[in-house]
Design a protein around this motif. Sequence first.
Motif, PDB file in Angstrom:
ATOM      1  N   ILE A 149       0.790  -1.265  -0.187  1.00  0.00           N
ATOM      2  CA  ILE A 149      -0.081  -0.134  -0.011  1.00  0.00           C
ATOM      3  C   ILE A 149       0.856   1.181   0.104  1.00  0.00           C
ATOM      4  O   ILE A 149       0.276   2.388  -0.155  1.00  0.00           O
ATOM      5  CB  ILE A 149      -0.749  -0.008   1.311  1.00  0.00           C
TER       6      ILE A 149
ATOM      7  N   TYR B 113       1.280   0.300 -10.350  1.00  0.00           N
ATOM      8  CA  TYR B 113       1.310   0.018  -8.812  1.00  0.00           C
ATOM      9  C   TYR B 113       0.158   0.814  -8.293  1.00  0.00           C
ATOM     10  O   TYR B 113      -0.450   0.181  -7.121  1.00  0.00           O
ATOM     11  CB  TYR B 113       2.779   0.545  -8.599  1.00  0.00           C
TER      12      TYR B 113
ATOM     13  N   CYS C 288      -2.801  -1.111  -6.010  1.00  0.00           N
ATOM     14  CA  CYS C 288      -3.083  -0.557  -4.477  1.00  0.00           C
ATOM     15  C   CYS C 288      -4.879  -0.444  -4.416  1.00  0.00           C
ATOM     16  O   CYS C 288      -5.400  -0.846  -3.478  1.00  0.00           O
ATOM     17  CB  CYS C 288      -2.410   0.632  -4.236  1.00  0.00           C
TER      18      CYS C 288
ATOM     19  N   TYR D 207      -5.214   4.737   4.811  1.00  0.00           N
ATOM     20  CA  TYR D 207      -4.996   5.008   2.962  1.00  0.00           C
ATOM     21  C   TYR D 207      -5.996   6.005   2.690  1.00  0.00           C
ATOM     22  O   TYR D 207      -5.799   6.869   1.831  1.00  0.00           O
ATOM     23  CB  TYR D 207      -4.910   3.569   2.571  1.00  0.00           C
TER      24      TYR D 207
ATOM     25  N   ASP E  56      -3.149   8.384  -5.767  1.00  0.00           N
ATOM     26  CA  ASP E  56      -3.500   7.292  -6.647  1.00  0.00           C
ATOM     27  C   ASP E  56      -4.639   7.540  -7.861  1.00  0.00           C
ATOM     28  O   ASP E  56      -4.385   6.968  -8.756  1.00  0.00           O
ATOM     29  CB  ASP E  56      -3.805   6.000  -5.803  1.00  0.00           C
TER      30      ASP E  56
END
Length: 1753
Positions: A603, A644, A648, A674, A687
């Motif tokens: 993460i 990536y 996640c 997160y 992200d």
Amino acid sequence: MADGGDGVAAAGGRGSGPLKTAMWWDERVDFQAAFLQCLAKHVPNIYSSEMDPLLEKQEELVQVTIFYPLERCLFGEDPDICLEKLRQSGSSQLCGKVFKSGETTYSCRDCAIDPTCVLCIDCFQNSIHKNHRYKMHTSTGGGFCDCGDTEAWKAGPFCTKHEPGAASTTQENSECQLNEEVMAQARKVFPSVIQYIADMTIWKEEKELPPELMTREKTDNYYCVLFNDEHHSYDHVIYSLQRALGCEFGEAQLHTTAIDKEGRRVVKAGPYASCQEAKEEIKRHSENVSQRPLHVEVLHADVVAHQKFALRLGSWLNKLMSYSSDFRQIFCQICLKEEADYENPCFISMLMLWDAKLHKGARKVLHELIFSSFFMEMEYKKLFAMEFVKYYKLLQKEYISDDHERNISVTALSVQMFTVPTLARHLIEEQNVITTITETLLEVLPEYLDKNDKFNFQGYSQDKLGRVYAVICDLKYILISKPTVWTDRLKECFLEGFCSFLRILTCMQGMEEIKRQIGQHIEVDPDWEAAIAIQMQLKNILLMFQEWCACDEDLLLKAYKECHRAVMRCSTNSHSRAKTFFHLCGHTLEYRPYRVSVDSVSIHLPLSRTLAGLHVRLSKTGAISRLNEFVSPKEFQVELLIDYPLRCLALVAQVAADMWRRNGLSLISQVFYYQDVKCREEMYDKDIIMLQIGASLMDPNHFLLMMLQRYELADAFRKIMPTKDQDLIKQCNTLIEEMLQVLIYVVGERYVPGVSDVSKEDVVMREIIHLLCIEPMAHSAIAKSLPENENNETGLENVIDKVAVFKKPGVSGHGVYELKDECLKEFNMFFYHYTKTQHSKAEHTQKKRRKQENRDEALPPPPPPEFSPAFSNVVKIMNCDVMMHILRTILQRAVELETHLWTEAMIQMVLHLLSLGLLEEKQQLGKAPEEEVTFDFYHKASRMGSSALNAVNIVMLLEKLKGIPQLEAQKDMINWILQTFDTVKRLREKSSFSTVTTISRSEATKGDETQSTQDKDKAERKRKAEAARLHRQKIMAQMSALQKNFIETHKLLYENTQEAQGREDSIMEEESIPIAINHYRIALGPKRGPSVTEKEVLTCILCQEEQEVRLENTAMVLSACVQKSTALTQYRGKTLEDSDGMLDPLFMHPDLSCGTYTGSCGHVMHAACWQKYFEAIQLSFRQRLHVEQIFDLENGEYLCPLCKSLCNTVIPIVPLQTQKINSEDAEAIAQILSLARWLEIVMARISGYTANITKEEPKNAPAVVSREKGDSALDFHSILSFGIQPLAKYSRSIKEMLVLFATTVYRVGLQVAPSESDPRIPVTTWSTCAFTIQCIENLLEDEGKPLLGALQNRQHSGLKALVQFAAAQRTTAPQSLIQKHLVRLLAVLLPDVKVEDTLSLLDIDMFHVLVGSVLAFPSLYWENAVDLQPSSISSSYNHLYLFHLVTMAHITQIILTSTTESSTAQSQDDSEEARTAEAFCKEVSQYTSGCFSQNTPGWHIWDCVKKGITPYLRCAALFFHYLLGVPPPEELLVVSDEGQLKALCSYLSLPTNLFLLYQEYWDTVNPLLQRWCADPAVLSYLNGKSIAIRYPRKRNNLIDLPEDYSCLLNQASQFRCPRSSDDEQKHPALCLFCGVMLCSQRACCQELVNGEELGACNFHALHCGAGVCMFLKIRECKVVLVESKTRGCFYPAPYLDEYGETDPGLKRGNPLHLCQERYRKLHLLWQQHCIIEEIARSQETNQIFFGFNWQML
């Protein structure tokens, strides 16, 4: 060697010895040798007794033998004169005050450069910032005031005290500058002093001194010295010392306190062998399996002496630094001077490097020296900073391996240097400080690197990582101010530092990878907190690095290149697998096989997220056009960049689908953080941005195929899944929902500067709007939900008023913001910062609101802002083939009712995506011609599917969805989308056929009809709702009219009807029967009205059975609490103690210093039920001994079973006895029974009893003088001739409860052990009855409520039960005892009763006398073996004459104490009352031999009497009402100041002109008045020799508090503990009862009470509030309620910020102002005697969560 002469010289002025020493030093060529020779001679002698030092003597000798000669040598004249001149010069414009732990600091949010810029309280109070938006905080110690530092403030850098020219003029300053001679002497003296301090501070030898300090033979005098550490607890050190040294607890505690404060302490003195033995013993006793031993050293006595003096010399230098800038500069020059060989560092560096090895006291002195010298001179501050950075790595490593707190480490000084903008730039350019800090981080964390050079914090040390955070903080400090001017050197060094920082991020990229656990649940949750904590620490640093990079275009591009390279290095390392292919909808994706559910995933991706942040800033600045110059398209590899972050997000989706539940809570916690506000900016949000970057640069179909692959949904959209496993289907559905949600965010979330053209303010406004769409929220709740920047600001205040309206709070709760109606249109149901709970709540709230407004429930997204050019291609994923396939597939499954393959949430998201696509196309069509708009979402959605499965288009599917019952809630949304499809279609057609004048008639008509139908539906719904509202209104009006008409028609019936619920539901049942005849509302005398009684049936709260209250029935009881009270005291602090068991409670002093209050919650139980309940509680607590009790069972405490109020007894409910008076008999007796006759009968009765007592106990018999001779037997029984009746017979159960409650009152009231036979028991019951009535009367007056019309149910029930109990309790005691008490009470009023120690009229509270005498009077009717009591007629006369007698005595009290005041000038009043008052005063003056002034005007006397007697009459009315049950006049049921006195007089059978009482009974009262006035105590008061209470008594209030809380903090800063000489900040607590400030939670102010130690607050509460008290802890901004030594609770302070919220602990730090309503609530809590109740409820709630040592408060 110092002798007695030195001491004498010091005491009588400076002697010749010190002067000679100064001259000798001055004459010597080698000053250092001479100085050390003097120290070697004197220091060991001065500090010769360290076990029990005489501090004052030591200081005196040091001043005389060393400091005075030193100062004389330095200045060349009397140092006092020279220092005074320097002090007055005010040479420094910097404040430089060093904060101690606990001190309050202030920061201005408007003017401070950053939050570390703070002011001390003095500078703040005298600055312009006091009127700005400031914050208050409590210092942890070690910082200093920034007043005068122009780099710290945007405006107002100076307070009025430090403003240039404020303290003194330039001319005065120039006169006081140091001359060359003094400066030359300083250069000569300072090196030797500094050398000595440095040498002795870091001296390593335990037995030896430097040769130059050893001038005498070495002795065998050693000390065993114990040093402080942070590993051993306070108690463990005390225990170890007790065992090792055999000392007492007190001595060991003294040692431990000193060690904790100073860092070391001599614990034993003696020969070396003895001290060595003690050292080994201490080590042995302090060591155990988990702890190393204490640090102990054996030092020679001379070494300890010189080390102690070195610190004293440092303090002397510190003081000297404050006088002159020249001194500071010379000192700094010497400290920074390096030796010629450069092998040894300079003095200051040497001391810094030794800092971690020094004890606490030495560190404090050295740090203060640095503050007062280097930090007060900017040039030398820079040089010091360079030295600090030079040894930065070493210092931080020492600190990390040390165990002392940060605030006493030299590393804590970094904030003072790194936050100065110019200094920070200089350190970056000259010493590359960013690189230094990042390299330090890498060097201190190698143990946490795994084989792949990634961090792994499994089994980490929390303490060590906590120290590493300090290094991260330094990085934040150095970056906190962005440069305004960039030099090439600065760019170069910053980029180098950034690249070094990327190395740390590289170690974090992909750290702590996890794999999905299959089969068996994970055994032990892995450590996850450290990685998340470091992520939190780095959040703002990552943002600051990005902001710094964005300041310069070239720098941004170079930084992007470096970051991209680092990301690619990390990404390519793990890509070793061969590629494979994925086909869907005619598109093919080439990818490397990877599955989140099978392979490792992390993460933590700070590198990728930093790149996303830099990419956004490239877009914002426009520098993205040059990106190809730095990163070629071939190198870019966007698929690799987004892989990536996509993994996640897929992990988060799988966790939501419960696929990772066997991995335990650690993963759930990581996913929570997160997406949480603390981390999301640099995790989740980035992200999403990275996916938007991918969507903007990739083929949209390939992007979606990649998403399907990573979400492992390829099969779900290729064919119908054959599986019937419900868990797998549920997982798949959740994954589809999560993927659709992310797609919504990728397309719709554009509120990021750079992604679209929005500002930071727009972003914050949107966040606030969506928070307030959930519910109205408090300011603090909104602030907590917004991310903070590096300055701890959220931007909330700048925009909140644009979007919300503030609603002020009431007496409790807090103010809230409500969203403005015009902002509701911005609501987006799929806002990406909503949690699932918030999303659901917001949707429900908004649909409910729309329903109430009679609107449809469709919640379409608001039109999003346009993507910036760099992100414009993101929208293409909306109308690509794969997206259409996904949308069609889901809708098709819903239409075909394959219920297991779709969910309503899924459909909702598809509808949202359709809405976004349509809105995008609509916006583009509105801005450009149709032929230029390439975004063709409408056409793609309208097109038929290619396969048989998708043989219908999306519009057709939507039409079919409307008919599905499961989607009824989405019907409005589907209609909206279909309308929007139609709108877009018409926009397309309008543009395409612009040459044609008219469009298709049928289309237009159809559209118009659709719109028209909808408008009609809305209008119809609105009309129906309005009609329904009017109908309801009409019916309610009719009902109200009918009700009023019924009440008027059947008034008597209505008013005579009792409520069905009985006594519990009525406030005053006696008032419910109106009495037509006025004289029936009279309580006393022959005209007394009838008692209003009724059948009283009560329900037990325990067994729920009903029972009528009757004398012969088993007892029913009220839960009650008896407590000591000082609520009415006139002299706070005066307490009554029954230490010898001889306290006489019969007479209450008029100051009411301490009474016994009985309160009840009003809940009823059977006595037997209560006893079972109490026994069950006792048994339960015996079985749970480990649970801390919140109530004292031994003293009968328990919680009410229903309301959980604290109780300690029960009051038996005794029914009111109906008493009727025959008016004819009453009139007949009135002719015979005058006051004089009544007194004769009473005296005869008392004489008869006295004769009997004299025979039995001649010593205790009162003397009675009879004025008439006659038949004594006849006189003795004549009292019975006016009417008697048998004594009421109580059931055994009621008698037991009478005894039980009386015993409790006695025990609590006198603070003694319980006893059922003590003669004082009846007296204490009368006293609690009287005092409780006085408290309730005082409270009613205070609240402005009517006397008998607004009593709470609990007050009414409690008073009724208490008064009836007090009347009945007499029957459980010997009647002879009651008679004795009665005689003593009457002795106050009647001159014929002679009793020893009879008190003066001025020393007795008359209402207590009234209650006692009325309740005791029936004992006179007692005959041997016959239980009699007076009849109704007898009682009416007894009550009347007793009341009249006591009232006359009270009027006399009022006049004697009031008229000594000077009368205020007002118009003359020649009323009858004034004339009678004036005549009466002449009589009083005559009886007092002229001591009483007869010149006071009559109107003033009457005014004093009216005001003074009203409280007494109100109390009497309450008492007789509850004793007799006679209804009161109407005026007492409402608030009526004017008619109150008249109504009271009428009810109590008094003339309105109270002086007529004296005229009516003059012959009888005259001798009484003479005795009252001639009392020596009265004459003493009138002559001014004593004081007395005046009437009316003053009403007690909580102390006045300042409106601004900073004033209180100012008071606290000036507070000094009376028992402690050190200047450490305490925990001041302000008593809200009396205003005394106390030193709480400190050993210095503890008191020994009955063998137990009590803290200062608890000890104060014993005297101030009889054990119950209320304190304001100023530094914590909390109110503390205490009751006894074991109980207390925290309560919100009455100070609120501008948002209507309290701030316990000053955590938010907003300006606070006094809320009068809340302070009033605290006042009522006290006056209602609810403090104990509040504490009990609080402790019951919080006992599980935390414990607090209330005893030490």
